[in-house]
Design an enzyme around this catalytic site. Structure first.
Site, PDB file in Angstrom:
ATOM      1  N   HIS B 130     -34.348 -61.426  26.911  1.00 13.38           N
ATOM      2  CA  HIS B 130     -34.906 -62.743  26.593  1.00 13.38           C
ATOM      3  C   HIS B 130     -36.293 -62.812  27.238  1.00 13.38           C
ATOM      4  O   HIS B 130     -36.536 -62.165  28.258  1.00 13.38           O
ATOM      5  CB  HIS B 130     -33.971 -63.784  27.220  1.00 13.38           C
ATOM      6  CG  HIS B 130     -34.277 -65.212  26.878  1.00 13.38           C
ATOM      7  ND1 HIS B 130     -35.278 -65.920  27.491  1.00 13.38           N
ATOM      8  CD2 HIS B 130     -33.691 -66.070  26.007  1.00 13.38           C
ATOM      9  CE1 HIS B 130     -35.292 -67.155  27.008  1.00 13.38           C
ATOM     10  NE2 HIS B 130     -34.345 -67.270  26.106  1.00 13.38           N
ATOM     11  N   ASP B 207     -29.248 -60.671  34.346  1.00 10.89           N
ATOM     12  CA  ASP B 207     -29.414 -61.956  33.689  1.00 10.89           C
ATOM     13  C   ASP B 207     -28.051 -62.354  33.124  1.00 10.89           C
ATOM     14  O   ASP B 207     -27.599 -61.790  32.122  1.00 10.89           O
ATOM     15  CB  ASP B 207     -30.469 -61.836  32.582  1.00 10.89           C
ATOM     16  CG  ASP B 207     -30.623 -63.118  31.769  1.00 10.89           C
ATOM     17  OD1 ASP B 207     -29.864 -64.095  32.031  1.00 10.89           O
ATOM     18  OD2 ASP B 207     -31.480 -63.152  30.875  1.00 10.89           O
ATOM     19  N   GLN B 210     -25.963 -65.507  29.436  1.00 19.63           N
ATOM     20  CA  GLN B 210     -25.018 -65.505  28.310  1.00 19.63           C
ATOM     21  C   GLN B 210     -23.638 -64.995  28.712  1.00 19.63           C
ATOM     22  O   GLN B 210     -22.722 -64.994  27.893  1.00 19.63           O
ATOM     23  CB  GLN B 210     -25.563 -64.639  27.153  1.00 19.63           C
ATOM     24  CG  GLN B 210     -26.876 -65.113  26.571  1.00 19.63           C
ATOM     25  CD  GLN B 210     -26.781 -66.470  25.880  1.00 19.63           C
ATOM     26  OE1 GLN B 210     -25.701 -66.999  25.620  1.00 19.63           O
ATOM     27  NE2 GLN B 210     -27.928 -67.059  25.588  1.00 19.63           N
ATOM     28  N   LYS B 233     -25.881 -73.847  29.763  1.00 23.97           N
ATOM     29  CA  LYS B 233     -25.203 -72.958  28.816  1.00 23.97           C
ATOM     30  C   LYS B 233     -23.714 -72.849  29.122  1.00 23.97           C
ATOM     31  O   LYS B 233     -22.996 -72.066  28.516  1.00 23.97           O
ATOM     32  CB  LYS B 233     -25.850 -71.562  28.845  1.00 23.97           C
ATOM     33  CG  LYS B 233     -27.261 -71.537  28.252  1.00 23.97           C
ATOM     34  CD  LYS B 233     -27.706 -70.118  28.027  1.00 23.97           C
ATOM     35  CE  LYS B 233     -29.202 -69.946  27.919  1.00 23.97           C
ATOM     36  NZ  LYS B 233     -29.801 -70.484  26.698  1.00 23.97           N
ATOM     37  N   CYS B 372     -36.350 -66.378  21.310  1.00 25.05           N
ATOM     38  CA  CYS B 372     -37.018 -65.980  22.552  1.00 25.05           C
ATOM     39  C   CYS B 372     -36.803 -64.501  22.858  1.00 25.05           C
ATOM     40  O   CYS B 372     -36.694 -64.108  24.025  1.00 25.05           O
ATOM     41  CB  CYS B 372     -36.567 -66.830  23.745  1.00 25.05           C
ATOM     42  SG  CYS B 372     -36.935 -68.569  23.539  1.00 25.05           S
TER      43      CYS B 372
END
Lengths: 143, 415
Positions: B130, B207, B210, B233, B372
């Protein structure tokens, strides 16, 4: 159920311009050229014009890639300006462009419709040197 | 229809916790919310918590010697403990509240990066990152002269691990990668990648934006040095996220933002930074969002991460099966069993924004564009893609509606 709005956008004549565009390709001996994009959606349009000695748009062509609205709008635009004095084309406003497209668009999709108009304006302001123009200014992406 | 056999959760009942999902849009279309990778919806329990905090407990934290401030501080620190348990961090002070995953990654770049990276060093990313895990590293490169490299991905959307040793070298100072691709849905082998980074003496940043919302997380199992994720999220409020950093690595790092809270003392001659976690929490932190995040974690843990992951796996498999049947639809990324909650696709000759527009008119919210992740789209030679992303409240029926609506898109476009 309410399909109306969308059926409005993707009308036959717009899909016709998308599937069988007017003057998609390169203009022979262009005098004005420019290209621009909407980085947010990736729409790209390049416009090539030949303006004659009397200041009339003899031929207008476009190439590009992107959503139906951006490409159909470019096709409609180049078709509509051929034969018109460049001065008159320069006075063609964003509002006129949205009117030419004819379908009510949300502000987000208006950007798609106005891409070719924006490129046309910068192309007219910057005559081609050696057949190539500067890329138009880029809008901000939000991604 | 909403009840999926074998799942220890009643989806009809669960959906009642989400008032926003009960809406009808554009006339009488039930809202089908499939944009969960962008942001999720929150249950009443989270919304109620926000109201309650403002009505009963709110004051600034770590400041006042008064009743409200003590309550507020206790609740805020409970939220930190809740996050620690969620991701199985060893120490409470390894949990830093930020405004989101983006802020957390920038924090690493500005503190660890500025003090530990120099010209000739390399930061390794992947082609599926991202922008929030790309741009801070380019900015670090501008400041320090380090080099940013990208581990390639294969045509079917996996990291090209065969080439890892070409990219992960003794020059690499940090390997920063996503646990799950926000476009392809690819679930990466996090522990293996962290190990590979450590083998060459590099640190590893994961990261987790997600992944943390959708499956059980154990940062100690990962052996990760830094982890970033966002509250919004995972059913929490926007405006709060988490930076996890291994204590021995971050305890002595220079603070990034300066201000209140992050100091031990300030004199006219200078300042002395506070210890963790205050060291990295300058100014009034996102107090109420953090408490909302705790309520979200409580909710998710009650449902169970195993249940969430399994449910999303079924929705992804169903989406693959239904979309593969449609001529002209191309699914991006690996097969469904290697994906987590995300299905992206392109339709021949129809731009993603046109697809999203027509779906929207049928009440279906998906993301269209580059999500993104422009380098990833460049890699696949597409300008834009369509992304349907799921959460525990989505149903098989909604996936069926998506597939039907995609057939409608083709009809509108005479394809």
């Amino acid at each position: 159920m309410a399909f109306s709005n969308e059926e409005e956008i993707y009308q036959e004549h717009i899909l016709d311009h998308y599937d069988s565009p007017y003057h998609r390709g390169h203009c022979p001996h262009p005098t004005h050229v420019d290209e621009g994009d909407n980085p947010l959606c990736g729409d790209v349009v390049r416009i090539e014009l030949r303006v004659d000695g009397e200041g009339k748009v003899e031929e207008a062509w476009f190439t590009g890639d992107g959503c139906c609205i951006s490409q159909a709008a470019a096709s409609m635009l180049v078709e509509s300006i051929e034969g018109k004095p460049a001065e008159e084309v320069q006075r063609f406003s964003a509002e006129d462009m949205l009117k030419l497209f004819g379908v009510r668009l949300t502000p987000n999709r208006q950007k798609c419709c106005l891409l070719s108009w924006r490129v046309l304006q910068t192309a007219l302001a910057a005559p081609a040197q050696g057949g190539d123009g500067d890329p138009a200014t880029h809008e901000d992406s939000n991604g | 229809m909403n009840h999926i056999a074998d799942l220890p959760v009643d989806l009809d009942a669960l959906r009642k916790d989400f008032p926003i999902l009960a809406q009808r849009v554009h006339g009488d279309w039930p809202l089908v919310y499939l944009d969960n990778a962008a942001t999720t919806q929150r249950p009443r329990q989270v919304i109620q918590t926000l109201v309650e905090v403002y009505e009963k407990h709110y004051a600034n934290v770590h400041r006042g010697i008064h009743w409200l401030s003590e309550q507020s501080t206790d609740l805020y620190e409970e939220a930190r403990e809740s996050v620690r348990r969620l991701i199985h961090a060893q120490h409470l002070e390894e949990i830093i509240f930020t405004t989101g995953a983006t802020a957390a990654i920038n924090l690493v770049a500005r503190t660890w990066g500025d003090s530990c990276v120099g010209a000739g060093d390399e930061i390794l990313l992947t082609e599926m990152e991202h922008h929030s895990n790309i741009v801070p590293w380019f900015q670090l490169a501008e400041r320090t002269g380090c080099k940013v490299r990208f581990l390639p991905i294969t045509d079917d959307g996996r990291l090209d691990l065969d080439r890892l040793s070409d990219y992960l070298t003794s020059k690499t100072r940090l390997f920063a990668f996503t646990a799950i691709s926000n476009v392809l849905g690819t679930a990466n082998p996090v522990r293996q990648l962290v190990q590979a980074a450590h083998d060459v003496g590099a640190l590893a940043l994961v990261d987790g934006a997600q992944s943390v919302p959708h499956m059980a997380t154990d940062v100690q199992f990962w052996d990760a040095d830094f982890v970033a994720f966002s509250g919004h999220k995972m059913m929490g409020p926007s405006g709060v996220g988490v930076f996890y950093g291994r204590r021995d690595l971050i305890a002595e790092l220079p603070p990034f933002l300066g201000g209140g809270s992050m100091i031990h003392r300030v004199t006219v001659d200078g300042y002395e930074p506070a210890d963790l976690p205050a060291r990295f929490e300058a100014g009034t932190p996102p107090i109420v969002p953090a408490l909302g995040l705790k309520a979200a974690i409580d909710y998710l843990e009650r449902v169970g991460f195993a249940t969430i992951a399994e449910h999303e796996q079924r929705l992804v498999s169903l989406a693959h099966a239904l979309l593969e049947e449609i001529d002209g639809v191309r699914l991006l990324g690996p097969p469904p069993e290697e994906k987590a909650g995300i299905v992206s696709f392109v339709i021949d000759g129809i731009h993603a924004h046109d697809v999203a527009q027509i779906l929207d008119r049928r009440g279906i919210a998906i993301r269209a564009g580059h999500h993104c992740a422009m380098p990833l789209h460049q890699r696949y030679g597409v300008m834009a893609s369509n992304r349907a992303s799921f959460y525990i409240y989505n149903t098989a029926e909604e996936v069926e509606k998506l597939a039907l609506a995609i057939r409608e898109v083709k009809r509108v476009f005479r394809r």
